[in-house]
Design an enzyme around this catalytic site. Structure first.
Site, PDB file in Angstrom:
ATOM      1  N   ARG A  26       0.788  -1.236   0.000  1.00  0.00           N
ATOM      2  CA  ARG A  26       0.000   0.000   0.000  1.00  0.00           C
ATOM      3  C   ARG A  26       0.824   1.293   0.000  1.00  0.00           C
ATOM      4  O   ARG A  26       0.268   2.364   0.164  1.00  0.00           O
ATOM      5  CB  ARG A  26      -0.999   0.025   1.172  1.00  0.00           C
ATOM      6  CG  ARG A  26      -1.988  -1.127   1.173  1.00  0.00           C
ATOM      7  CD  ARG A  26      -3.220  -0.815   1.973  1.00  0.00           C
ATOM      8  NE  ARG A  26      -2.933  -0.511   3.370  1.00  0.00           N
ATOM      9  CZ  ARG A  26      -3.862  -0.122   4.247  1.00  0.00           C
ATOM     10  NH1 ARG A  26      -5.113   0.035   3.863  1.00  0.00           N
ATOM     11  NH2 ARG A  26      -3.530   0.110   5.497  1.00  0.00           N
ATOM     12  N   ASP A  27       2.122   1.194  -0.210  1.00  0.00           N
ATOM     13  CA  ASP A  27       2.932   2.414  -0.350  1.00  0.00           C
ATOM     14  C   ASP A  27       4.132   2.133  -1.249  1.00  0.00           C
ATOM     15  O   ASP A  27       5.248   2.580  -0.986  1.00  0.00           O
ATOM     16  CB  ASP A  27       3.386   2.917   1.018  1.00  0.00           C
ATOM     17  CG  ASP A  27       3.888   4.367   0.962  1.00  0.00           C
ATOM     18  OD1 ASP A  27       3.550   5.067  -0.012  1.00  0.00           O
ATOM     19  OD2 ASP A  27       4.603   4.798   1.879  1.00  0.00           O
ATOM     20  N   LEU A  28       3.877   1.410  -2.317  1.00  0.00           N
ATOM     21  CA  LEU A  28       4.944   1.084  -3.267  1.00  0.00           C
ATOM     22  C   LEU A  28       5.265   2.328  -4.091  1.00  0.00           C
ATOM     23  O   LEU A  28       4.393   2.888  -4.757  1.00  0.00           O
ATOM     24  CB  LEU A  28       4.483  -0.063  -4.178  1.00  0.00           C
ATOM     25  CG  LEU A  28       5.477  -0.642  -5.168  1.00  0.00           C
ATOM     26  CD1 LEU A  28       6.717  -1.137  -4.457  1.00  0.00           C
ATOM     27  CD2 LEU A  28       4.846  -1.781  -5.956  1.00  0.00           C
TER      28      LEU A  28
END
Length: 313
Positions: A95-97
């Site tokens: 969720r934060d690539l």
């Protein structure tokens, strides 16, 4: 022990995100995910000791060296895809690539890092349970996130992967503007490579980017489709798994998450140290035998030269 800095965390975020992040860090073990050697709590500070990435992060690398050749992008895309596959098979969404969270080792392997927004993804009636929290970085956010409705976090990871690979090849993000403008561009598939880059890129890589930057998450490529796409398998060396890659994937497929893990983390975070100089070991460093098994490990298990982050809890 060098610290990267400290910052206060409001209690709602502390209660929700920090235990979740630590629970994920206790589990993950993959050649293309940053190695966590130890997690220590000392009063109101949590220190995470991790492998040092000598070449910095991907964003800085691309800014310094310009757009990457397809041959290098192909290798790093595959490594990141294997890391994402491992997480998804373990029931975890990152969720934060983004490029800033992709670190590069001295051996020029990428290491996915920063699991602050990671979460376990559960199945409900054999369907992925949707996320409702908007998190991550705007430039890498899929249209379903910008729309503000529940979204499949695994599908949003694949959109972000597409942005990362686009950034490698183009040295810029595919969409720019305010939220409404970006959302409309995403839905219209209104992105293109710079002219000087577009003319030299292969049709296969353009197909992969197009399939990842697909605004409909239902038909957007999965990580399995990325790993067998024509662009990646052009390099014969990338068609099969190494021993470390195979072992990590097998472990992910047999991973059994327990709610007791999260409760154990929360208990250790609440634990009070008995003296001013005592600490709580949330995760201990690897033994020498375990350390020798790590491919490409470049730091001592004694954690004498490490990178550490600290956060107020």
């Amino acid at each position: 022990m060098p610290f990267a800095g400290e910052s206060p965390i409001p209690s709602p975020i502390e209660a929700r995100f920090l235990p979740r992040e630590i629970a994920v860090l206790l589990h993950i073990r993959h050649p293309y995910i940053i190695r966590i050697h130890a997690i220590i709590k000392c009063r109101n500070i949590v220190c995470t000791f991790m492998r040092f990435a000598e070449m910095g992060d991907l964003l800085s690398f691309v800014i310094e060296h310009g757009p990457l050749r397809e041959s290098q992008s192909r290798i790093w895309c595959r490594q990141l895809s294997l890391a994402v596959q491992y997480l998804h098979e373990s029931g975890i969404a990152h969720r934060d690539l983004k490029c800033e969270n992709v670190l590069i080792s001295a051996n020029f392997n990428v290491k996915l890092a920063d699991f602050g927004f990671a979460r376990y993804v559960t199945l409900k009636n054999r369907q992925v349970q949707m996320s409702t929290t908007f998190c991550g970085s705007f430039d890498y956010s899929a249209p379903e996130l910008l729309k503000g409705k529940p979204y499949n976090p695994k599908a949003s990871d694949l959109w972000a992967l597409g942005v990362v690979v686009y950034m490698m090849l183009n040295k810029s993000v595919p969409f720019k503007g305010k939220t409404r403008q970006v959302y409309e561009q995403q839905m219209m598939r209104a992105w293109k490579f710079r002219t000087r880059v577009n003319d030299i890129l292969s049709p296969e890589v353009k197909t992969m980017i197009r399939s990842l930057l697909e605004p409909n998450p239902v038909i957007r490529w999965t990580v399995e489709e990325v790993l067998v796409c024509d662009w990646l398998i052009q390099d014969r060396r990338l068609r099969s798994l190494t021993a470390d890659e195979f072992t990590a994937l097998a472990e992910a497929r047999t991973f059994n998450r327990s709610s007791a893990n999260m409760e154990s983390v929360k208990k250790k975070l609440r634990q009070k140290e008995s003296t001013e100089h005592s600490v709580t070991m949330i995760k201990e460093s690897y033994s020498k035998v375990e350390e020798n098994k790590l491919s490409g490990a470049l730091i001592s298990p004694k954690i004498s030269v490490v990178e550490a982050t600290q956060v107020d809890i």
